[in-house]
Design a protein around this motif. Structure first.
Motif, PDB file in Angstrom:
ATOM      1  N   ARG A 112     -33.507  -8.811   5.252  1.00 25.96           N
ATOM      2  CA  ARG A 112     -34.042  -8.935   3.888  1.00 25.96           C
ATOM      3  C   ARG A 112     -33.648 -10.282   3.321  1.00 25.96           C
ATOM      4  NH1 ARG A 112     -32.517  -3.009   1.267  1.00 25.96           N
ATOM      5  NH2 ARG A 112     -33.282  -1.854   3.074  1.00 25.96           N
ATOM      6  N   GLY A 157     -28.555   6.818   1.698  1.00 33.64           N
ATOM      7  CA  GLY A 157     -29.681   7.459   1.029  1.00 33.64           C
ATOM      8  C   GLY A 157     -30.305   8.441   2.001  1.00 33.64           C
ATOM      9  N   GLY A 158     -30.926   9.458   1.457  1.00 37.17           N
ATOM     10  CA  GLY A 158     -31.550  10.425   2.351  1.00 37.17           C
ATOM     11  C   GLY A 158     -32.426  11.384   1.582  1.00 37.17           C
ATOM     12  N   PHE A 163     -36.853   7.750  -3.166  1.00 39.48           N
ATOM     13  CA  PHE A 163     -37.390   6.920  -2.085  1.00 39.48           C
ATOM     14  C   PHE A 163     -38.820   7.400  -1.857  1.00 39.48           C
ATOM     15  CE2 PHE A 163     -32.809   7.219  -1.160  1.00 39.48           C
ATOM     16  CZ  PHE A 163     -32.472   5.865  -1.145  1.00 39.48           C
ATOM     17  N   GLN A 205     -38.283   6.247  11.929  1.00 39.57           N
ATOM     18  CA  GLN A 205     -38.849   7.573  11.616  1.00 39.57           C
ATOM     19  C   GLN A 205     -40.292   7.645  12.108  1.00 39.57           C
ATOM     20  OE1 GLN A 205     -38.636   9.176   7.649  1.00 39.57           O
ATOM     21  NE2 GLN A 205     -36.854   7.923   7.108  1.00 39.57           N
ATOM     22  N   GLU A 259     -30.511   4.943  10.973  1.00 33.61           N
ATOM     23  CA  GLU A 259     -31.406   5.954  10.428  1.00 33.61           C
ATOM     24  C   GLU A 259     -31.143   7.273  11.153  1.00 33.61           C
ATOM     25  OE1 GLU A 259     -33.344   4.678   8.204  1.00 33.61           O
ATOM     26  OE2 GLU A 259     -34.845   6.200   7.764  1.00 33.61           O
ATOM     27  N   PHE A 290     -40.385   7.770   0.780  1.00 32.15           N
ATOM     28  CA  PHE A 290     -40.559   8.541   2.025  1.00 32.15           C
ATOM     29  C   PHE A 290     -39.773   9.845   2.057  1.00 32.15           C
ATOM     30  CE2 PHE A 290     -36.850   5.971   3.027  1.00 32.15           C
ATOM     31  CZ  PHE A 290     -37.191   4.738   2.499  1.00 32.15           C
ATOM     32  N   THR A 291     -39.017  10.160   0.994  1.00 33.52           N
ATOM     33  CA  THR A 291     -38.328  11.463   0.956  1.00 33.52           C
ATOM     34  C   THR A 291     -38.584  12.135  -0.387  1.00 33.52           C
ATOM     35  OG1 THR A 291     -36.328  10.215   0.377  1.00 33.52           O
ATOM     36  CG2 THR A 291     -36.458  11.062   2.620  1.00 33.52           C
ATOM     37  N   SER A 327     -35.901   2.720   8.755  1.00 29.19           N
ATOM     38  CA  SER A 327     -36.820   3.847   8.528  1.00 29.19           C
ATOM     39  C   SER A 327     -38.093   3.702   9.367  1.00 29.19           C
ATOM     40  CB  SER A 327     -37.172   3.964   7.042  1.00 29.19           C
ATOM     41  OG  SER A 327     -36.008   4.224   6.301  1.00 29.19           O
ATOM     42  N   HIS A 340     -35.822  -2.114   7.023  1.00 33.66           N
ATOM     43  CA  HIS A 340     -34.940  -0.944   7.152  1.00 33.66           C
ATOM     44  C   HIS A 340     -35.221  -0.250   8.489  1.00 33.66           C
ATOM     45  CE1 HIS A 340     -38.189   1.411   4.596  1.00 33.66           C
ATOM     46  NE2 HIS A 340     -38.705   0.801   5.629  1.00 33.66           N
ATOM     47  N   ALA A 357     -34.184  13.131   6.533  1.00 34.38           N
ATOM     48  CA  ALA A 357     -33.939  11.748   6.934  1.00 34.38           C
ATOM     49  C   ALA A 357     -32.788  11.186   6.119  1.00 34.38           C
ATOM     50  CB  ALA A 357     -35.196  10.906   6.722  1.00 34.38           C
ATOM     51  N   PHE A 358     -32.065  10.268   6.759  1.00 30.40           N
ATOM     52  CA  PHE A 358     -31.039   9.543   6.009  1.00 30.40           C
ATOM     53  C   PHE A 358     -30.906   8.144   6.596  1.00 30.40           C
ATOM     54  CE2 PHE A 358     -27.807   9.663   9.277  1.00 30.40           C
ATOM     55  CZ  PHE A 358     -28.095  10.807  10.005  1.00 30.40           C
ATOM     56  N   GLY A 359     -30.407   7.240   5.782  1.00 24.60           N
ATOM     57  CA  GLY A 359     -30.207   5.877   6.275  1.00 24.60           C
ATOM     58  C   GLY A 359     -28.927   5.336   5.685  1.00 24.60           C
ATOM     59  N   GLN A 419     -28.369  -1.092   9.933  1.00 28.41           N
ATOM     60  CA  GLN A 419     -28.500   0.260   9.380  1.00 28.41           C
ATOM     61  C   GLN A 419     -28.510   1.270  10.517  1.00 28.41           C
ATOM     62  OE1 GLN A 419     -32.137   0.385   7.021  1.00 28.41           O
ATOM     63  NE2 GLN A 419     -30.974  -0.021   5.157  1.00 28.41           N
TER      64      GLN A 419
HETATM   65  N1  PHE Z   1     -34.477   3.160   4.133  1.00 30.26           N
HETATM   66  C1  PHE Z   1     -33.653   3.368   2.977  1.00 30.26           C
HETATM   67  C2  PHE Z   1     -32.988   2.028   2.618  1.00 30.26           C
HETATM   68  O1  PHE Z   1     -33.080   1.093   3.361  1.00 30.26           O
HETATM   69  C3  PHE Z   1     -32.589   4.401   3.246  1.00 30.26           C
HETATM   70  C4  PHE Z   1     -33.150   5.763   3.464  1.00 30.26           C
HETATM   71  C5  PHE Z   1     -33.403   6.206   4.754  1.00 30.26           C
HETATM   72  C6  PHE Z   1     -33.400   6.640   2.404  1.00 30.26           C
HETATM   73  C7  PHE Z   1     -33.901   7.466   4.966  1.00 30.26           C
HETATM   74  C8  PHE Z   1     -33.914   7.884   2.603  1.00 30.26           C
HETATM   75  C9  PHE Z   1     -34.162   8.288   3.886  1.00 30.26           C
HETATM   76  O2  PHE Z   1     -32.383   1.910   1.578  1.00 30.26           O
END
Ligand code: PHE
Length: 340
Positions: A196, A283-284, A249, A175, A211, A251-252, A172, A170, A306-308, A209
């Motif tokens: 993946r 997602g975030g 997640f 970040q 981020e 990380f959040t 992320s 990802h 954060a969001f992705g 993606q």
């Molecule tokens: N990295 C997560 C994914 O691949 C997406 C995400 C990014 C979620 C940042 C929360 C914050 O699904």
């Protein structure tokens, strides 16, 4: 003298009739009119004539010289215009010939979505931060608070290069790399390829993606809502609405999944949104304080959002592509439809 002139005149006429090029003409002109040519040679013979004969003979030679000069000038004009005509013919362009068309290239749908998002977010003061596609376990998992026994680490999901290096799963990772290198407060987006072990109609082993990360003081989920609303309205249309659903997640905390009103039916319910009127696009959440601490910052001072989001998924929704592999098979009949 008169005989000699008559003889030369006949000779010049027959030679002039055969001249086919300006170069040949130059040679003939030289032969008769140059300093040592046949006509000036006649002049030199005047000396051998008597004083009485000389003026009349001089006049005849002069007239002969004028005649020859005019003949050559005439011939030169003629040859020059013929040469020009020939050039016109040789260089003629047939304007009725069908032209060779060369197709211009155009941007891939994922690139179109990526560029739209970059435009929107850089407009809000974000900078583009690109991380490496090959990263290590720390940046892809550990620093992001993904526990050692988290199923995402499983060899079946992640392409490992060795025990530590892997193809990032990802964006992320961006970040962590941004937190390590940038001075807060900052706002970045990190678009790129991710990998993946997954392969079906909606998943490909390589996809894209983007981020987003904001690091500042006193950030809350409300700030994230505003950002993601802009994101949704940018890629779909101005009337698109967003809703947050609680999620998880590592990380959040708190984490959300974000849905947008279906771009096909605008919320009424259709096949694409399976009758719900909503489609999940990202997602975030609020960055988990453990992530901030893992990168050496004081989590009591700084907070993060954060969001992705999946660029391929957005492109598929936006352009009605029902199989992700259509984006990567390289069939020009598909890519030609995205000519802008
Ligand atoms: N990295 C997560 C994914 O691949 C997406 C995400 C990014 C979620 C940042 C929360 C914050 O699904």
């Amino acid at each position: 003298m008169e005989n000699r002139i008559r003889e030369l005149k006949a000779q010049i006429e027959s030679e002039a009739a055969k001249i086919a090029s300006l170069d040949e003409l130059k040679e003939v002109r030289f032969k008769y009119l140059s300093k040592n040519g046949a006509i000036p040679a006649l002049m030199k013979q005047l000396g051998s004539l008597s004083k009485e004969e000389r003026p009349a003979a001089g006049k005849v030679i002069n007239e002969f010289k004028v005649w020859a000069t005019e003949l050559f000038d005439e011939s030169e004009k003629d040859l020059a215009s013929k040469a020009l005509l020939k050039r016109y013919e040789d260089e003629a362009i047939d304007v009725t010939m069908p032209s060779k068309t060369r197709k211009a290239g155009h941007l891939h749908p994922v690139t179109l979505v990526r560029n739209e998002l970059i435009d929107a977010f850089t407009g809000m003061g974000f900078t583009v931060f690109e991380g490496p596609e090959i990263d290590d376990d720390f940046h892809n998992f550990t620093a992001l608070n993904v526990s050692a026994d988290h199923p995402a680490r499983d060899k079946q999901d992640t392409f490992y290069i060795n025990d530590d290096l892997l193809l990032r799963t990802h964006t992320s990772t961006g970040q962590i790399r941004a937190l390590e290198t940038m001075e807060p407060p900052f706002k970045i987006i990190s678009p790129g390829r991710v990998f993946r072990c997954d392969d079906d109609g909606t998943h490909a082993p390589m996809f894209h993606q983007m981020e987003g990360l904001v690091i500042d003081k006193n950030l809350s989920l409300c700030d994230l809502q505003g950002l993601l609303d802009t994101l949704a309205k940018t890629v779909f249309d101005k009337n698109t609405k967003t809703r947050f659903r609680p999620s998880f997640f590592p990380f959040t905390e708190p984490s959300v999944e974000v849905d947008v009103t279906c771009c096909e039916c605008h919320g009424a319910g259709c096949n694409l949104c399976k009758g719900t009127g909503w489609i999940e696009i990202l997602g975030g959440g609020v960055v988990n304080r453990k992530v901030i601490e893992n990168c050496g910052l004081d989590a009591d001072v700084y907070s993060g959002l954060a969001f992705g989001t999946g660029l391929d998924r957005i492109a598929m929704l936006k352009y009605g592509v029902n199989n992700i592999h259509l984006l990567y098979d390289g069939d020009v009949r598909i890519s030609d439809q995205f000519r802008k």
